[in-house]
Design a protein around this motif. Structure first.
Motif, PDB file in Angstrom:
ATOM      1  N   SER A  11       0.731  -1.255   0.004  1.00 16.01           N
ATOM      2  CA  SER A  11       0.039   0.095  -0.042  1.00 16.01           C
ATOM      3  C   SER A  11       0.985   1.321  -0.001  1.00 16.01           C
ATOM      4  N   VAL A  12       0.307   2.307  -0.383  1.00 14.81           N
ATOM      5  CA  VAL A  12       1.126   3.419  -0.430  1.00 14.81           C
ATOM      6  C   VAL A  12       1.003   4.309   0.915  1.00 14.81           C
ATOM      7  N   ASN A  13       2.279   4.599   1.182  1.00 16.30           N
ATOM      8  CA  ASN A  13       2.381   5.102   2.642  1.00 16.30           C
ATOM      9  C   ASN A  13       2.479   6.597   2.746  1.00 16.30           C
ATOM     10  N   PHE A  14       3.163   7.306   1.629  1.00 15.91           N
ATOM     11  CA  PHE A  14       3.356   8.427   1.625  1.00 15.91           C
ATOM     12  C   PHE A  14       3.457   9.159  -0.149  1.00 15.91           C
ATOM     13  N   VAL A  15       2.977  10.202  -0.264  1.00 18.05           N
ATOM     14  CA  VAL A  15       2.993  10.996  -1.350  1.00 18.05           C
ATOM     15  C   VAL A  15       3.802  12.368  -1.508  1.00 18.05           C
ATOM     16  N   ALA A  16       4.709  12.558  -2.544  1.00 17.78           N
ATOM     17  CA  ALA A  16       5.025  13.611  -2.576  1.00 17.78           C
ATOM     18  C   ALA A  16       4.788  14.234  -3.813  1.00 17.78           C
ATOM     19  N   LYS A  17       5.356  15.306  -4.656  1.00 19.74           N
ATOM     20  CA  LYS A  17       4.706  15.645  -5.683  1.00 19.74           C
ATOM     21  C   LYS A  17       4.445  14.785  -6.948  1.00 19.74           C
ATOM     22  N   THR A  55      -6.461   6.343   9.011  1.00 21.04           N
ATOM     23  CA  THR A  55      -6.560   5.307  10.480  1.00 21.04           C
ATOM     24  C   THR A  55      -4.987   5.925  11.202  1.00 21.04           C
ATOM     25  N   ASP A  56      -5.080   5.430  12.159  1.00 25.20           N
ATOM     26  CA  ASP A  56      -3.852   5.560  13.201  1.00 25.20           C
ATOM     27  C   ASP A  56      -2.695   4.898  12.671  1.00 25.20           C
ATOM     28  N   ASP A  57      -2.964   3.718  11.876  1.00 27.05           N
ATOM     29  CA  ASP A  57      -2.016   2.815  11.244  1.00 27.05           C
ATOM     30  C   ASP A  57      -1.471   3.688   9.999  1.00 27.05           C
ATOM     31  N   ASP A  58      -2.443   4.198   9.102  1.00 28.70           N
ATOM     32  CA  ASP A  58      -1.988   5.145   8.071  1.00 28.70           C
ATOM     33  C   ASP A  58      -1.062   6.110   8.297  1.00 28.70           C
ATOM     34  N   ARG A  59      -1.521   6.817   9.629  1.00 28.99           N
ATOM     35  CA  ARG A  59      -0.612   8.007   9.902  1.00 28.99           C
ATOM     36  C   ARG A  59       0.870   7.678  10.475  1.00 28.99           C
ATOM     37  N   ARG A  60       0.756   6.586  11.139  1.00 26.69           N
ATOM     38  CA  ARG A  60       2.088   6.074  11.573  1.00 26.69           C
ATOM     39  C   ARG A  60       2.966   5.771  10.665  1.00 26.69           C
ATOM     40  N   ARG A  61       2.318   5.040   9.567  1.00 27.22           N
ATOM     41  CA  ARG A  61       3.263   4.524   8.447  1.00 27.22           C
ATOM     42  C   ARG A  61       3.485   5.788   7.474  1.00 27.22           C
ATOM     43  N   ASN A  62       2.666   6.862   7.491  1.00 26.36           N
ATOM     44  CA  ASN A  62       3.051   7.984   6.790  1.00 26.36           C
ATOM     45  C   ASN A  62       4.151   8.622   7.522  1.00 26.36           C
TER      46      ASN A  62
END
Length: 166
Positions: A81-87, A135-142
């Motif tokens: 799954s995608v964890n972070f997005v830049a430009k 989710t909290d998990d999404d925020r932690r991974r991000n």
């Protein structure tokens, strides 16, 4: 969904299952690391494409760790799954587990973080929609992905200053 609208992490989730065949293994009956790397790249690319809605290319595979062996005849499950997005880029996390089908035991065998760049129809990098953290998990991974990105950019700067083969 418009390109400027965000998309949740859950929309990029991929589950991919593979069976370890004799052609995937070495003389010890365990899978070649390169096969796992290839599957990680495929699962990651699918996840990045789902998020961005564009063709993607692999920019890097970072922090690939082989934790436990995988044997011939075992079933491998990759979750991405995608964890972070830049430009124009996205970090995708991939977890690899393997199941011994005779015993039902499941082992966490490897993990990796890959960066993919979205491409427009002419093959140039293009903007990626924002990532919605539900989710909290999404925020932690991000948050962890942002730290890895910072380290990745520092390594890139160091490598630019080093001549190849030195």
């Amino acid at each position: 969904m418009a390109a400027d609208q965000g998309k949740p992490c859950s929309a990029s989730r991929v589950v991919m299952t593979e069976l370890v065949l004799p052609s995937h293994t070495n003389a010890l009956g365990t899978i070649f690391g390169g096969v796992i790397m290839s599957w990680i790249d495929i699962a990651g690319a699918i996840s990045a494409q789902r998020h961005s809605g564009h063709d993607v290319v692999t920019a890097s595979i970072d922090d690939l760790h082989f934790i436990a062996p995988v044997y011939i005849g075992w079933v491998v499950t990759l979750q991405a799954s995608v964890n972070f997005v830049a430009k124009t880029s996205m970090e995708v996390g991939v977890r690899v587990d393997a199941e011994n089908p005779r015993t039902g035991e499941v082992f966490h065998t490897s993990r990796a973080y890959s960066t993919f760049v979205a491409l427009d129809s002419s093959g140039a990098p293009t903007a990626v929609r924002p990532l919605i953290l539900e989710t909290d998990d999404d925020r932690r991974r991000n948050q962890q992905a942002q730290l890895r990105r910072s380290l990745r950019l520092k390594r890139r700067d160091i490598q630019k200053s080093e001549p190849l083969g030195s």
